[in-house]
Enzyme design. Structure first.
Site, PDB file in Angstrom:
ATOM      1  CD  GLU A 331      43.936  47.421  29.790  1.00 12.53           C
ATOM      2  OE1 GLU A 331      44.027  48.428  30.522  1.00 12.53           O
ATOM      3  OE2 GLU A 331      44.814  46.547  29.730  1.00 12.53           O
ATOM      4  CD  GLU A 433      47.658  42.945  26.139  1.00  8.18           C
ATOM      5  OE1 GLU A 433      48.055  43.109  27.316  1.00  8.18           O
ATOM      6  OE2 GLU A 433      47.014  43.813  25.516  1.00  8.18           O
TER       7      GLU A 433
END
Length: 556
Positions: A331, A433
């Site tokens: 991220e 995910e």
């Protein structure tokens, strides 16, 4: 000529595969995308579709709108009679004046609601950049406005060219998905059976069974799977890939400085190995300070530098060649803890060091809100591409595009458009995910999950899909496939349906007059058994991607 050939090939496969779609009467989806700024705009996709830049009163006509008090020009389109549920694909070439670069967002306003973002592009001064996106309306609209805006407060003039808006029915959209699946996820096979003298044998009974799948489709698992045999059996029956939810993260393996503990991760890896499951490594570092170990947050300078080096060396040395991927600096589009502390080259150092310790692992960028939406200015598709290129130009051996896929309400044409742009990089793309927000009901989760999975599986540049559905006693992160008794919830029913749809299953037949039997099979490993009178024989073969028919010969 190329479009005509593709259309004919689509028709051939639909007829050959016995598709439920009996006819196709619309345009072929155009996957063209560009990530480079060009001196001249390219041609409009679909010839402009229902947008007509010239004639007033057409389905789409060009209008003007001043979006700032200074009268800066921002173009817009007036659109008539848009229908609910239709899938609209939008594209345009964009150029700006008044700034070196600017993130330009396309939005849509109807009588009832505003669709904040249907596509973005990082436009530049002096050249043309390609915006690609789309939308699906929740209700019909007689009069809508599609308009462009700069995402910050700077006054920039926006110029557009070669815009297009092409509608697709749900049937047309699904037909193209099936075409890609038939051509990219499957392959023709012909099995030949002969005797020892080479004579072809007709009427031979053939049994064909797919024993493994080529496409990785899996889910997150947690330590809750350890010792839980019913859960393990349930998982192995369905999935050929796994990722550890939290058990490899730094805060899990070294909660106190110098006290590393890989016991849980080792046990989970043993389960993965025992069942021949492919596993991703998630993650080496997480840029979000909230998920960085507390003791690490208190380090500075050389102490922090030493700690991160020890983390990489410890983790990568222990699990060298165990995991096919590593999410190196998770991220990084949204957070930059390590670069704030260690300088702008920290992330580059992470990738270089990880590659040194495990040169065969594919190293990934992994982030959220890249494919889920285009409203997040930190993680637009161009922001992702720009950061990836920056690291690669710096020398990072980065080979994978990780898209988390935490959706609320997915936008299928936007998903496909973003995948098209990322595909221009010629790197493997994984949905890493995938889940649907728990703010929605379980039935809605299932509907939207199916949309996302079909988009992923039918895009030729997507190499794998991972669900984020590790089961805990108190539920899952956002979406569970089953209850605690392993009874399917609606999302689980969707997964089981697609798993069945996306496998060849068991086939029985007989050889023809030429001693041959042909079928189309999903890519993977196969076992074939033949019987002729009192003679039997069996063999195995691999079915990998290829344009030519795979020929398998068996002797009786």
């Amino acid at each position: 000529m190329e479009d005509t050939f593709s259309f004919c090939l689509l028709m051939f496969f639909l007829l050959l595969m016995g598709s439920s779609v009996a006819s196709f009467d619309g345009p072929l989806y155009d996957s063209t995308a560009y990530t480079e700024c060009k001196m001249q705009p390219g041609a409009a996709l679909y010839g402009g579709g229902i947008i007509n830049d010239q004639a007033s009163g057409a389905e789409g006509s060009l209008g003007n709108s001043a979006t700032t008090s200074s009268g800066v020009y921002s173009p817009s389109f007036i659109l008539h009679n848009l229908s609910q549920g239709t899938i609209y694909c939008f594209s345009s070439w964009v150029k700006i004046e008044g700034a070196g670069s600017a993130l330009i967002r396309a939005s849509l306003k109807t009588e009832k609601e505003t669709y904040d973002c249907i596509g973005t592009v990082l436009a530049k001064h002096g050249c043309w950049s390609f915006l690609k996106g789309g939308f699906v309306l929740n209700s019909p609209s007689q009069l809508s406005m599609l308009f462009f805006q700069n995402t910050d407060d700077r006054d920039v003039n926006i110029e557009i060219a070669s815009s297009s808006l092409q509608p697709f029915s749900v049937q047309q959209w699904r037909t193209y998905q099936q075409y890609i699946i038939n051509t990219k996820r499957k392959r023709a096979v012909t099995v030949h059976v002969s005797n020892e003298q080479g004579k072809r044998l007709q009427g031979v009974t053939i049994n064909i069974e797919q024993v493994s799948k080529d496409f990785p489709f899996g889910s997150a698992i947690a330590k809750t799977i350890l010792g839980n045999l019913p859960y393990q059996n349930w998982f192995v029956k369905r999935f050929n890939a796994a990722v550890f939810e939290n058990e490899l993260k730094w805060y899990a393996t070294e909660p106190e400085q110098g006290k590393t503990n890989y016991t849980i991760a080792d046990q989970m890896l043993q389960f993965v190995r025992a069942n021949q499951i492919t596993a991703r490594g998630h993650n080496i570092f997480w840029e979000d300070p909230k998920y960085t170990p507390a003791w690490v947050r208190n380090l500075t300078g050389n102490e922090l530098h030493s700690a991160v080096n020890s983390r990489i060396e410890s983790l990568m040395s222990k699990y060298r060649e165990e995991f096919i991927h590593w999410d190196v600096s998770n991220e990084m589009l949204h957070f930059d803890f390590y670069e704030q502390k260690l300088g702008p080259n920290a992330t580059l150092h992470f990738f270089e060091t990880a590659h040194k310790f495990d040169p065969l692992a594919t190293l990934f960028m992994n982030d959220f809100n890249v494919v889920e939406t285009c409203s997040d200015v930190n993680s637009t598709v161009d922001a992702y591409i720009s950061r990836l290129r920056e690291l690669r130009y710096g020398g990072a051996l980065m080979d994978g595009i990780g898209l988390e896929g935490h959706f609320i309400v997915p936008n299928p044409p936007l998903i496909r458009a973003i995948l098209d742009k990322l595909a221009t990089l010629s790197l493997p793309i994984w949905l890493t995910e995938v889940d649907i927000s728990s703010t929605l009901g379980k039935e809605a989760q299932a509907i939207y999950l199916e949309q996302v999975l079909r988009e992923g599986f039918s895009h030729p540049s997507v190499n794998g899909i991972m669900l984020w559905t590790a089961l805990h006693p108190n539920g899952c992160y956002q979406m569970c496939l089953t209850d605690n008794n392993l009874q399917n919830l609606p999302a689980g029913d969707v997964v089981d349906k697609l798993l069945k749809e996306w496998q060849t299953g068991e086939i029985e037949g007989e050889t023809d007059d030429h001693g041959s039997y042909s079928f189309f099979g999903f890519l993977g490993e196969y076992k074939v058994s033949v019987k002729y009178g009192n003679k039997t024989s069996s063999s195995t073969f691999s079915l990998c991607q290829g344009e030519e028919t795979r020929h398998v010969s068996i002797q009786l």
